[in-house]
Design a protein around this motif. Structure first.
Motif, PDB file in Angstrom:
ATOM      1  N   PHE B 521       0.829  -1.205   0.000  1.00  0.00           N
ATOM      2  CA  PHE B 521       0.000   0.000   0.000  1.00  0.00           C
ATOM      3  C   PHE B 521       0.863   1.254   0.000  1.00  0.00           C
ATOM      4  N   TYR B 522       1.957   1.181   0.756  1.00  0.00           N
ATOM      5  CA  TYR B 522       2.827   2.338   0.807  1.00  0.00           C
ATOM      6  C   TYR B 522       3.426   2.615  -0.573  1.00  0.00           C
ATOM      7  N   GLN B 523       3.923   1.534  -1.199  1.00  0.00           N
ATOM      8  CA  GLN B 523       4.500   1.666  -2.548  1.00  0.00           C
ATOM      9  C   GLN B 523       3.449   2.192  -3.517  1.00  0.00           C
ATOM     10  N   ASN B 524       2.224   1.680  -3.345  1.00  0.00           N
ATOM     11  CA  ASN B 524       1.155   2.070  -4.248  1.00  0.00           C
ATOM     12  C   ASN B 524       0.887   3.562  -4.151  1.00  0.00           C
ATOM     13  N   SER B 525       0.828   4.077  -2.928  1.00  0.00           N
ATOM     14  CA  SER B 525       0.477   5.487  -2.840  1.00  0.00           C
ATOM     15  C   SER B 525       1.631   6.353  -3.325  1.00  0.00           C
ATOM     16  N   SER B 526       2.879   5.924  -3.092  1.00  0.00           N
ATOM     17  CA  SER B 526       3.944   6.789  -3.608  1.00  0.00           C
ATOM     18  C   SER B 526       4.052   6.655  -5.131  1.00  0.00           C
ATOM     19  N   TYR B 527       3.697   5.466  -5.633  1.00  0.00           N
ATOM     20  CA  TYR B 527       3.691   5.283  -7.086  1.00  0.00           C
ATOM     21  C   TYR B 527       2.653   6.195  -7.732  1.00  0.00           C
ATOM     22  N   THR B 736      -3.447   2.877   3.877  1.00  0.00           N
ATOM     23  CA  THR B 736      -1.990   2.767   3.920  1.00  0.00           C
ATOM     24  C   THR B 736      -1.480   2.966   5.339  1.00  0.00           C
ATOM     25  N   ASN B 737      -1.911   4.072   5.953  1.00  0.00           N
ATOM     26  CA  ASN B 737      -1.453   4.337   7.320  1.00  0.00           C
ATOM     27  C   ASN B 737      -1.883   3.240   8.275  1.00  0.00           C
ATOM     28  N   SER B 738      -3.142   2.785   8.121  1.00  0.00           N
ATOM     29  CA  SER B 738      -3.625   1.753   9.033  1.00  0.00           C
ATOM     30  C   SER B 738      -2.795   0.492   8.874  1.00  0.00           C
ATOM     31  N   LEU B 739      -2.538   0.120   7.624  1.00  0.00           N
ATOM     32  CA  LEU B 739      -1.800  -1.112   7.394  1.00  0.00           C
ATOM     33  C   LEU B 739      -0.370  -1.011   7.895  1.00  0.00           C
ATOM     34  N   ILE B 740       0.238   0.165   7.719  1.00  0.00           N
ATOM     35  CA  ILE B 740       1.613   0.315   8.206  1.00  0.00           C
ATOM     36  C   ILE B 740       1.624   0.179   9.726  1.00  0.00           C
TER      37      ILE B 740
END
Lengths: 107, 862
Positions: B521-527, B736-740
């Motif tokens: 998710f993190y990669q996805n949002s920065s992508y 994303t934040n929740s998953l991190i």
């Protein structure tokens, strides 16, 4: 102690205990009930009736011998107490008296 | 009498009976059970005999029999439990680190569960603050779209509500709900506010709590403010009786504030901003005008049928106005269903919102995963810890403790411990996690400690985790025979145990899944943040205007500035709003988005034209020209330019150019067919300015000052084009934040669990390790030796978990997003490295302790 009246099923159980005399234990009572009345009582029903009879002082219980069919469990024998005998006689008298009072009864 | 084995009655009912009855009565009862069963077996089939056997078993639980059951709570039992409690505390004290690890692990995951519970409750109880919601009904339309397909539509003719109301007997309550916006002014403060037009019964139908003012306000022609609006305009001052000035359709309408609503509950998915009575609007008399929703609250349910039976005339009145979507019939649905269940009514979600059910499922899913990790930790540690207690167990068994007593002791100790864990979990969630999650979500969650449901949930969690985490060790350990324990045959809890390996592997697998999703998710949002929008969004300032005069005045003023490199106008603007053109294709009608823009638009926005030409204001017939995107060209098979298409009304359009695809909405949905047409200058409502990115702030400030000087009655709404996807990115940041957070927590849980486990193992093997050291083993050999079983388990679990997580996460991202990041080695490799290094570090940290102790110390004792 709550009343010494006999319920219908209790009365049957008490009678059977009397009938079976020295051989009255749970499974035998059940078998006899099936044979004589055609009912199919559950173990729980019979046991709770017998327990109530003990509470009322009509029967007493004692341990007997174990057997293979019982997987080594001892039998619990039930015996009529004098109070139980009196109760049986009293209910029978009451029945008969009431029966005679019915004006006309066919057959 | 030897019976075949399969004729034996099952034994588990007997075991259950033993739990409830004392030993003396159980003997007689079970003997009778067996004997009766055997006798029936001779007469009846096996199945029937068994059936009676189970019936007899169940009959032992009749109410009269229960009275005879063993009383567990005797004074003796109370002493017993207090002693267990004492033992638990002593156990914690005797082994502080291991206990701390178990309790800490449990409480962290419980605190996550609490947060997820609050979140789930939010969804389940959506809109429950509206009382009697079963009795409030939405009237919705069954309509047919341009291709004659039926659909449910939340909109209804504006005239329908009053018409029904006039005819109804038994005084039903009715309100329409129409969203709009109005420039709102109090003193010097001018803000464009969302407003809702409703009928006078609104507050009688929907039981919104008022903070001050009268429920009759709407009937008196006054406005009702939400708490937010009240504090925005009036601050701490009392707004009741103050006058707000509205500009609606260029008309100034002063209205008195009659009431202010209390702050809406966090589970409110149906609310308002500024309620204005319909009566202040000029009455519409065209059936074609629609309202966003019509609600009625009848005094009895028959009334709805009566009302619905009169619908034919109204539908006819609406359809005769030749609307875009014709109606076939009207229907109703209770408000309570609307807010909590899946429905397919188009357009109603903007009135009565509802969280996605998949969010709820995901919530429960992750909560359960975290709880299981903690339980696995606990089971593993408890198993190993119990191996130290083997002798105690054996001794207790020898002196006559029944298995039941041992199980009860273990379980009650576990439930005591999980009660501690629940309390500290509550503390953790209250102090740390709740504020953290509230900052992720646009809502503010709060832990309501007076909520009885929360406490029931906590109790359930305590009992369930106690049973899950304690159940297996309790039953397993208590099953050992004393003889085996003393003769040393009973070994367990070491790495040869299959179940132990399974638990550990599962835990690693789940941790991997959570870490993997977090990274993905993190990669996805920065992508997606780095994705090109298809035009140059930086350096664009957009100024929405209300009228043609404003457009001309501001534009002419800005054209003289040297720092504005390009300027364009638009009636509808990319990223803000659009209109649509319905084309008449051979087989069906097909709708494409349309943006009416000025000729300078492409140049200003940086949208690249790669076939044909843009608009030319000097060519008269460009009014009917379209510039389309690639998706449009592909969808309608545009082979050559110019080519011609007709819309449903027979107007012909000339397609003169094709632009590169660009993102006009967000990354949730794919790029579809988009067309541009040439706008009329008098209809332009957006001014698009291009300047150097460094000049933007300066320009924005200058335009704002100019605006306030020229149009003090209107709010200045200028914004940067680069910000239009902000909402999308904020939404994507939530999971994303929740998953991190979850990933960090699960790493933490796994590593502290493993730490406890390994330190127990090492303390058991201390002698072996010391001997090896004495005989010259190097630390690296020892590290290899201790790490090996874990590395194998880790390897196997990752081999299984990696493809599984990949499919799961990829599937989810594709489902939600049209442009997800590719799930490749960039996500898999970091996840593997992260998990492996955390695990190896944890084990090595334990070994460090061993490496600094002198082997003679351990060997000398005993």
């Amino acid at each position: 102690m709550k009343g010494t009246n006999l319920g219908e099923f209790e009365e049957l159980a008490l009678l059977i205990v009397g009938v079976l005399a020295d051989d009255a234990y749970g499974a035998a009572v059940i078998q006899e009930l099936e044979l004589r009345t055609g009912r199919n009582p559950s173990v729980g029903a019979v046991h709770s009736a017998l327990n109530r009879l003990i509470d009322k002082g009509f029967i007493k219980s004692e341990y007997g011998a174990a057997s293979e069919v019982r997987r080594g469990r001892r039998k619990v024998f039930y015996k009529l107490t004098p109070a139980g005998e009196t109760a049986l006689i009293r209910t029978r008298e009451l029945r008969n008296r009431l029966f005679d009072l019915i004006p006309k009864l066919s057959s | 009498m030897k019976k075949q084995n399969n004729l034996e009655p099952p034994m588990w009912p007997i075991r259950i009976l033993r739990w409830f009855y004392d030993d003396a009565s159980v003997e007689g009862i079970t003997g009778d059970l067996f004997e009766t069963y055997e006798r029936r077996l001779l007469r009846l089939t096996k199945t029937r005999a068994r059936f009676y056997y189970f019936r007899d078993f169940l009959s032992m639980f009749r109410p009269s029999a229960i009275k005879k059951m063993k009383r567990n709570i005797t004074p003796n039992a109370i002493t017993m439990f207090t002693n267990y409690f004492k033992l638990t505390i002593r156990g914690v004290k005797a082994n502080p680190m291991i206990s701390l690890i178990s309790i800490l692990g449990l409480s962290i995951s419980i605190s996550c569960c609490i947060v997820l519970f609050v979140f789930g409750q939010q969804i389940v109880t959506a809109n429950d603050f509206i009382r009697d919601s079963d009795n409030i009904h939405l009237i919705y339309s069954k309509a047919i779209d341009i291709n004659n397909d039926a659909f449910d539509w939340g909109r209804t003719p504006e005239l329908l509500g009053p018409a029904l109301f006039d005819e109804a007997e038994g005084a039903p309550l009715m309100t329409r709900y129409k969203r709009s916006s109005a420039v709102t002014r109090y003193d010097d403060l001018v803000i464009e506010e969302a407003i809702q037009f409703v009928d006078v019964d609104f507050l009688d139908i929907f039981s919104f709590d008022l903070q001050s003012g009268s429920r009759q306000s709407l009937k008196n022609g006054q406005v009702v403010l939400s708490n937010d609006v009240a504090s925005r305009f009036f601050g701490d001052q009392d707004p009741i009786g103050e006058e707000l000035m509205f500009i609606i359709n260029n008309e100034r309408i002063p209205l008195i504030v009659g009431a202010v609503a209390k702050k809406f509950p966090t589970n409110a998915y149906f609310d308002f901003n500024l309620l204005l009575p319909f009566s202040i609007r000029p009455q519409v008399d065209d059936w074609k005008d629609l309202t966003h929703a019509t609600f009625i609250k009848p005094s009895n349910t028959n009334l709805i049928q009566t009302l619905m039976s009169k619908q034919a005339g109204y539908i006819e009145a609406y359809n005769s106005r030749d609307p875009k979507y014709k109606l076939t019939s009207l229907a109703t649905i209770p408000f309570s269903l609307l807010s909590q269940h899946e429905h397919k009514i188009v357009g109603i979600s903007s009135v009565v919102g509802r969280e996605n059910e998949s969010t709820l499922i995901a919530t429960i899913f992750f909560g359960a995963l975290l709880l299981f990790i903690a339980c696995f930790n606990y089971i593993n540690i408890a198993l190993v810890a119990a191996s130290k207690k083997l002798k105690e167990i054996g001794l207790r068994k020898t002196v006559g403790a029944s298995r039941k007593q041992l199980v009860i002791q273990f379980l009650s100790q576990n439930i005591f411990l999980s009660c501690f864990a629940v309390l500290s979990g509550l503390l953790i969630s209250y102090l740390i996690l709740m504020p953290l999650f509230s900052s992720f979500f646009p809502l503010d969650f709060a832990l309501d400690l007076t909520d009885s449901r929360l406490w029931i949930f906590l109790l359930l969690i305590a009992v369930i985790t106690g049973l899950i985490s304690g159940g297996y060790p309790a039953f397993y350990i208590s099953s050992f025979s004393a003889v085996n324990i003393f003769s040393g045959k009973q070994t367990f809890g070491n790495s040869r145990n299959v179940l132990f390996k399974l638990f550990l592997g599962l835990q690693f697998g789940i941790t991997f899944l959570i870490i993997f999703s977090g990274i993905a998710f993190y990669q996805n949002s920065s992508y997606q943040k780095g994705l090109s929008w298809g035009y140059d969004q930086d350096g664009l300032l957009i100024i929405p205007v209300e009228s043609s005069e404003q457009f001309l005045a501001i534009r002419d003023n800005l054209q003289q500035r040297s720092d504005v490199t390009a300027i364009a106008g638009a009636t509808r603007h990319v990223g803000k709003n659009n209109s649509a053109i319905t084309f008449d294709m051979a087989s069906e009608k097909s709708t494409a988005l349309n943006y009416p823009v000025s000729d300078e638009y492409f140049n200003t926005m940086g949208i690249r034209l790669f076939h044909g030409r843009g608009f030319d204001p000097n060519m008269g017939n460009d009014r009917n020209s379209l510039v389309v995107n690639e998706a449009f060209a592909k969808k309608y098979f545009i082979q050559e330019l110019p080519s011609s298409m007709a819309d449903e009304n027979g107007n012909r359009y000339e397609i003169i150019g094709v632009v590169k695809d660009f993102h006009y909405r967000n990354f949730y949905s794919p790029i579809e067919a988009v067309s541009f047409s040439l706008s009329k200058e008098s209809e332009n409502r957006f001014i698009i300015l291009r300047t150097e990115a460094s000049n933007l702030a300066q320009l924005d400030g200058d335009v704002r000052r100019m605006w306030l000087r020229q149009f003090p009655d209107y709010p200045y709404n200028g914004y940067l084009q680069a910000d239009v996807f902000d909402r999308f990115f904020r939404e994507m940041a939530i999971p994303t934040n929740s998953l991190i957070t979850f990933a960090v927590i699960s790493i933490l849980l796994s590593s502290i669990g493993l730490f406890g486990l390994v330190s127990l193992m090492i303390s058991k093997k201390l002698k072996e390790i010391s001997l090896r050291k004495v005989l010259g083993a190097r630390m690296t050999d020892l590290a290899l030796l201790t790490n090996k079983p874990y590395v194998i388990i880790l390897g196997v679990s990752m081999l299984i978990a990696a493809p599984l997580s990949q499919n799961l996460v990829e599937g989810y991202l594709k489902e939600v997003n049209a442009y997800p990041v590719a799930i490749d080695y960039k996500i898999i490799v970091p996840s593997i490295i992260l998990l492996t290094s955390v695990i190896l570090l944890t084990i090595t940290a334990n070994l460090y302790k061993v490496s600094i102790t002198n082997p003679t110390e351990t060997l000398r004792s005993e």
